[in-house]
Design an enzyme around this catalytic site. Structure first.
Site, PDB file in Angstrom:
ATOM      1  N   TYR A   1     -43.298  21.315  70.033  1.00  0.00           N
ATOM      2  CA  TYR A   1     -42.411  20.714  69.031  1.00  0.00           C
ATOM      3  C   TYR A   1     -41.120  20.183  69.655  1.00  0.00           C
ATOM      4  O   TYR A   1     -40.356  19.482  68.986  1.00  0.00           O
ATOM      5  CB  TYR A   1     -42.044  21.725  67.946  1.00  0.00           C
ATOM      6  CG  TYR A   1     -43.192  22.304  67.156  1.00  0.00           C
ATOM      7  CD1 TYR A   1     -44.481  21.792  67.252  1.00  0.00           C
ATOM      8  CD2 TYR A   1     -42.978  23.400  66.313  1.00  0.00           C
ATOM      9  CE1 TYR A   1     -45.528  22.356  66.532  1.00  0.00           C
ATOM     10  CE2 TYR A   1     -44.017  23.952  65.585  1.00  0.00           C
ATOM     11  CZ  TYR A   1     -45.289  23.433  65.707  1.00  0.00           C
ATOM     12  OH  TYR A   1     -46.317  24.004  64.983  1.00  0.00           O
TER      13      TYR A   1
ATOM     14  N   HIS B   1     -51.801  27.549  71.130  1.00  0.00           N
ATOM     15  CA  HIS B   1     -51.627  26.519  70.101  1.00  0.00           C
ATOM     16  C   HIS B   1     -52.926  25.790  69.765  1.00  0.00           C
ATOM     17  O   HIS B   1     -53.222  25.536  68.586  1.00  0.00           O
ATOM     18  CB  HIS B   1     -50.551  25.524  70.570  1.00  0.00           C
ATOM     19  CG  HIS B   1     -49.884  24.784  69.466  1.00  0.00           C
ATOM     20  ND1 HIS B   1     -48.628  24.242  69.586  1.00  0.00           N
ATOM     21  CD2 HIS B   1     -50.289  24.464  68.211  1.00  0.00           C
ATOM     22  CE1 HIS B   1     -48.294  23.638  68.444  1.00  0.00           C
ATOM     23  NE2 HIS B   1     -49.289  23.749  67.613  1.00  0.00           N
TER      24      HIS B   1
END
Length: 274
Positions: A48, A106
């Site tokens: 992110y 992830h």
């Protein structure tokens, strides 16, 4: 907000703040504001590019670090053990903390050495640097491998889940094995609140459609949700979704919505049916 716990160390508020795709000052201010409003669960990830912004919010918040559940994730290009450990250390540095409450893989990759990657993840858990560990975007077959073949001490799986995308086989398995399922994109990027059924239920209860969609998730056993919200009004509305009184007829109508509308499906995604 109720908390979800597992035998492998997870103790997490069911509603959290998702931070993708917020960056820089916007992200820092959003996290600070959320903590002021009462959020105690913040979700970020290396990919992110906002861990430093989240870390700055934690550093300047009056809420003690030990009262905040902090989640981050390692990206799929750093799943080899040494790279994973380096990514984790980089995350701690950016977040200005010496531990995270939950650390995820992830995304899976076809060529990863699942056993070695999970061992590296488990090592961080054993050292207490990651209070709990989990996997994100694993289809059921891969989750079964992680737990049944490799004995990974997982506490959570994070996947897309909302009123328009069913995850029942994964959720059933998660409950059987003492995992929490965290729903990302829980509002289907706005699509959930546009459904006529959701709008009608919201009108009936005098609440927002987004609150109905979130409460549907939060009412489920072993399910958490992490909606992204930057503005104060949206953050507060999401927090107050816990108070929406859905009844059996509401749930029946929501169950009848299509459950095959996936929003997040990048070209590197796994075979979701595997």
């Amino acid at each position: 907000m109720h908390r979800l716990t597992t035998s492998n160390g997870l103790n997490m508020p069911a509603l959290g703040l998702g931070t993708w795709p917020m960056l820089g000052t916007e992200c820092t201010q959003a996290v600070q504001q959320a903590l002021d409003l009462g959020y105690r669960h913040i979700d970020t990830a290396t990919a992110y590019n906002n861990e430093a912004a989240v870390g700055e919010a934690l550093r300047t918040s009056s809420v003690p670090r030990e009262q905040i559940h902090l989640t981050t994730k390692v990206w799929h290009d750093r799943l080899a053990p040494s790279a994973l450990r380096q990514s984790f250390d980089d995350s701690l540095r950016a977040l200005q903390t010496d531990y995270v409450d939950l650390f995820y893989l992830h995304w899976p990759t076809p060529d990863m050495d699942l056993g070695r990657t999970l061992d590296a993840l488990a090592e961080l858990h054993q050292q207490g640097k990651a209070r709990a560990i989990g996997v994100a975007n694993f289809p059921l077959g891969l989750l079964r491998q992680a737990i049944e073949q490799h004995g990974a001490p997982l506490s959570a799986i994070q996947v897309e889940y909302h009123v328009l995308l069913g995850q029942q086989p994964l959720l059933h398995y998660a409950r059987q094995h003492d995992l929490v399922l965290t729903a990302y994109t829980p509002l289907a990027r706005g699509r959930a609140a546009e459904q006529a059924v959701i709008v009608d239920i919201a009108r009936k209860h005098g609440v927002l459609p987004s609150q109905v969609a979130l409460k549907w998730l939060l009412d489920q056993e072993a399910v958490a949700a992490i909606p992204k919200a930057a503005g104060r009004a949206n953050q507060l509305a999401n927090l107050q979704s816990a108070n929406v009184p859905l009844d059996a007829e509401d749930r029946r109508q929501i169950a009848a919505l299509p459950k095959n509308q996936r929003v997040v499906n990048p070209d590197f995604a796994p075979d979701w049916d595997a």
